[in-house]
Scaffold this active site. Structure first.
Site, PDB file in Angstrom:
ATOM      1  N   LYS A 224       0.831  -1.217   0.000  1.00 31.89           N
ATOM      2  CA  LYS A 224       0.000   0.000   0.000  1.00 31.89           C
ATOM      3  C   LYS A 224       0.863   1.264   0.000  1.00 31.89           C
ATOM      4  CE  LYS A 224      -2.118  -1.051   3.896  1.00 31.89           C
ATOM      5  NZ  LYS A 224      -1.567  -2.344   4.331  1.00 31.89           N
TER       6      LYS A 224
ATOM      7  N   ARG B  19      -9.450   0.754   9.045  1.00 37.34           N
ATOM      8  CA  ARG B  19      -9.070  -0.615   9.372  1.00 37.34           C
ATOM      9  C   ARG B  19     -10.165  -1.340  10.151  1.00 37.34           C
ATOM     10  NH1 ARG B  19      -3.180   0.337   9.069  1.00 37.34           N
ATOM     11  NH2 ARG B  19      -2.030  -1.591   9.382  1.00 37.34           N
TER      12      ARG B  19
ATOM     13  N   ARG C  68      11.934  -6.626   4.582  1.00 36.07           N
ATOM     14  CA  ARG C  68      11.938  -5.178   4.825  1.00 36.07           C
ATOM     15  C   ARG C  68      12.768  -4.884   6.080  1.00 36.07           C
ATOM     16  NH1 ARG C  68       6.055  -2.532   5.007  1.00 36.07           N
ATOM     17  NH2 ARG C  68       5.895  -3.114   7.186  1.00 36.07           N
TER      18      ARG C  68
ATOM     19  N   ARG D  28      11.573  -1.490  11.787  1.00 38.15           N
ATOM     20  CA  ARG D  28      10.415  -1.032  12.548  1.00 38.15           C
ATOM     21  C   ARG D  28      10.200  -1.989  13.708  1.00 38.15           C
ATOM     22  NH1 ARG D  28       5.447  -0.142   8.500  1.00 38.15           N
ATOM     23  NH2 ARG D  28       4.412  -1.248  10.186  1.00 38.15           N
TER      24      ARG D  28
ATOM     25  N   ARG E 264      -0.541  -8.755  13.764  1.00 40.91           N
ATOM     26  CA  ARG E 264      -1.030  -7.798  12.754  1.00 40.91           C
ATOM     27  C   ARG E 264      -1.885  -8.489  11.709  1.00 40.91           C
ATOM     28  NH1 ARG E 264       4.577  -5.667  11.389  1.00 40.91           N
ATOM     29  NH2 ARG E 264       3.748  -4.542   9.605  1.00 40.91           N
TER      30      ARG E 264
HETATM   31  P1  ADP Z   1       1.352  -2.142   8.013  1.00 40.91           P
HETATM   32  O1  ADP Z   1       0.512  -1.833   6.802  1.00 40.91           O
HETATM   33  O2  ADP Z   1       2.700  -2.668   7.667  1.00 40.91           O
HETATM   34  O3  ADP Z   1       0.660  -2.943   9.052  1.00 40.91           O
HETATM   35  P2  ADP Z   1       0.991   0.574   9.069  1.00 40.91           P
HETATM   36  O4  ADP Z   1       2.112   1.528   9.003  1.00 40.91           O
HETATM   37  O5  ADP Z   1      -0.191   0.837   8.227  1.00 40.91           O
HETATM   38  O6  ADP Z   1       1.694  -0.792   8.743  1.00 40.91           O
HETATM   39  O7  ADP Z   1       0.475   0.406  10.583  1.00 40.91           O
HETATM   40  C1  ADP Z   1       1.347   0.129  11.653  1.00 40.91           C
HETATM   41  C2  ADP Z   1       0.556   0.024  12.966  1.00 40.91           C
HETATM   42  O8  ADP Z   1      -0.074   1.273  13.258  1.00 40.91           O
HETATM   43  C3  ADP Z   1      -0.583  -0.987  12.984  1.00 40.91           C
HETATM   44  O9  ADP Z   1      -0.136  -2.299  13.270  1.00 40.91           O
HETATM   45  C4  ADP Z   1      -1.474  -0.398  14.093  1.00 40.91           C
HETATM   46  O10 ADP Z   1      -0.926  -0.667  15.377  1.00 40.91           O
HETATM   47  C5  ADP Z   1      -1.360   1.075  13.859  1.00 40.91           C
HETATM   48  N1  ADP Z   1      -2.411   1.584  12.916  1.00 40.91           N
HETATM   49  C6  ADP Z   1      -2.183   2.128  11.694  1.00 40.91           C
HETATM   50  N2  ADP Z   1      -3.340   2.507  11.120  1.00 40.91           N
HETATM   51  C7  ADP Z   1      -4.328   2.193  11.997  1.00 40.91           C
HETATM   52  C8  ADP Z   1      -5.741   2.314  11.985  1.00 40.91           C
HETATM   53  N3  ADP Z   1      -6.391   2.834  10.920  1.00 40.91           N
HETATM   54  N4  ADP Z   1      -6.437   1.878  13.077  1.00 40.91           N
HETATM   55  C9  ADP Z   1      -5.800   1.364  14.134  1.00 40.91           C
HETATM   56  N5  ADP Z   1      -4.475   1.197  14.211  1.00 40.91           N
HETATM   57  C10 ADP Z   1      -3.729   1.610  13.160  1.00 40.91           C
END
Ligand code: ADP
Length: 191
Positions: A13, A87, A126, A138, A149
């Site tokens: 994404k 999400r 990554r 990360r 996740r």
């Molecule tokens: P990835 O797509 O690799 O999981 P992101 O950078 O989108 O990584 O998200 C990292 C973390 O940030 C998630 O695992 C969650 O803890 C938090 N997070 C991100 N976006 C949301 C969201 N819309 N609602 C709740 N938690 C979120």
């Protein structure tokens, strides 16, 4: 044009959002990036967010909806790319309401579909690449947090596929292709 990029962690994404920003002047709204910024702020909220993220769980709807609201108010001529948001179904409803308030529409929801083995490989790579480049991985790019996740994705986020399908917004793209191939498929949808 406002779009959502939907898909599990590691689906690509962020990569595709970056391309859309560069090529089309769209604005990427990544709640993951916003939360990573919040966690370094040293505030109480930042500390709570850091713990939840490192475990691989979702932060509360209230926090992420607040972050998105602030950004939407700024507007975007080229349109928004929602990356990692919504999400949950509650976040999806909230986004609909926020867009209504600002007189905007949601045009397409692009689902990047990939299989779990590829995701695990991508995320582990990554993390390795980040370390090899002299940086740090990360904190949530490790096998334990990744499992959580993925589970969070299937339990809470994947219902959005049906939700947006029912609204006639969903388009599926094969996220397993090369970056360039995925870019092309997305371009055809956005054009
Ligand atoms: P990835 O797509 O690799 O999981 P992101 O950078 O989108 O990584 O998200 C990292 C973390 O940030 C998630 O695992 C969650 O803890 C938090 N997070 C991100 N976006 C949301 C969201 N819309 N609602 C709740 N938690 C979120």
């Amino acid at each position: 044009m406002n779009i959502i990029l939907l898909g599990p962690p590691g689906a690509g994404k962020g990569t595709q959002a970056q391309i859309l920003m560069e090529e089309r002047g769209m604005v990427q709204l990544s709640t993951g990036d916003m939360l990573r910024a919040a966690r370094t702020s040293g505030t109480e909220m930042g500390k709570r967010v850091a713990e939840v993220m490192d475990r691989g769980e979702l932060v509360t709807d209230e926090i992420v909806i607040g972050l998105i609201r602030e950004q939407l108010e700024k507007g975007s001529e080229g349109g928004f790319i929602f990356d990692g948001f919504p999400r949950t179904l509650a976040q999806a409803d909230a986004l609909g309401a926020l867009l209504d308030e600002t007189g905007e529409t949601l045009d397409r929801v692009i689902e990047l579909s990939v299989n779990d083995e590829v995701l695990v490989d991508r995320i582990v790579n990554r993390a390795k690449e980040a370390v090899a480049a002299g940086g740090t991985a990360r904190a949530d790019d490790n096998a334990e947090s990744l499992k959580i996740r993925l589970m969070e994705y299937y339990k809470k986020t994947s219902p959005l596929i049906g939700y947006y399908y029912a609204k006639g917004k969903l388009v599926r793209v094969d996220g397993l292709g090369e970056i360039e191939a995925v870019r092309g498929e997305i371009a055809a949808i956005v054009d």
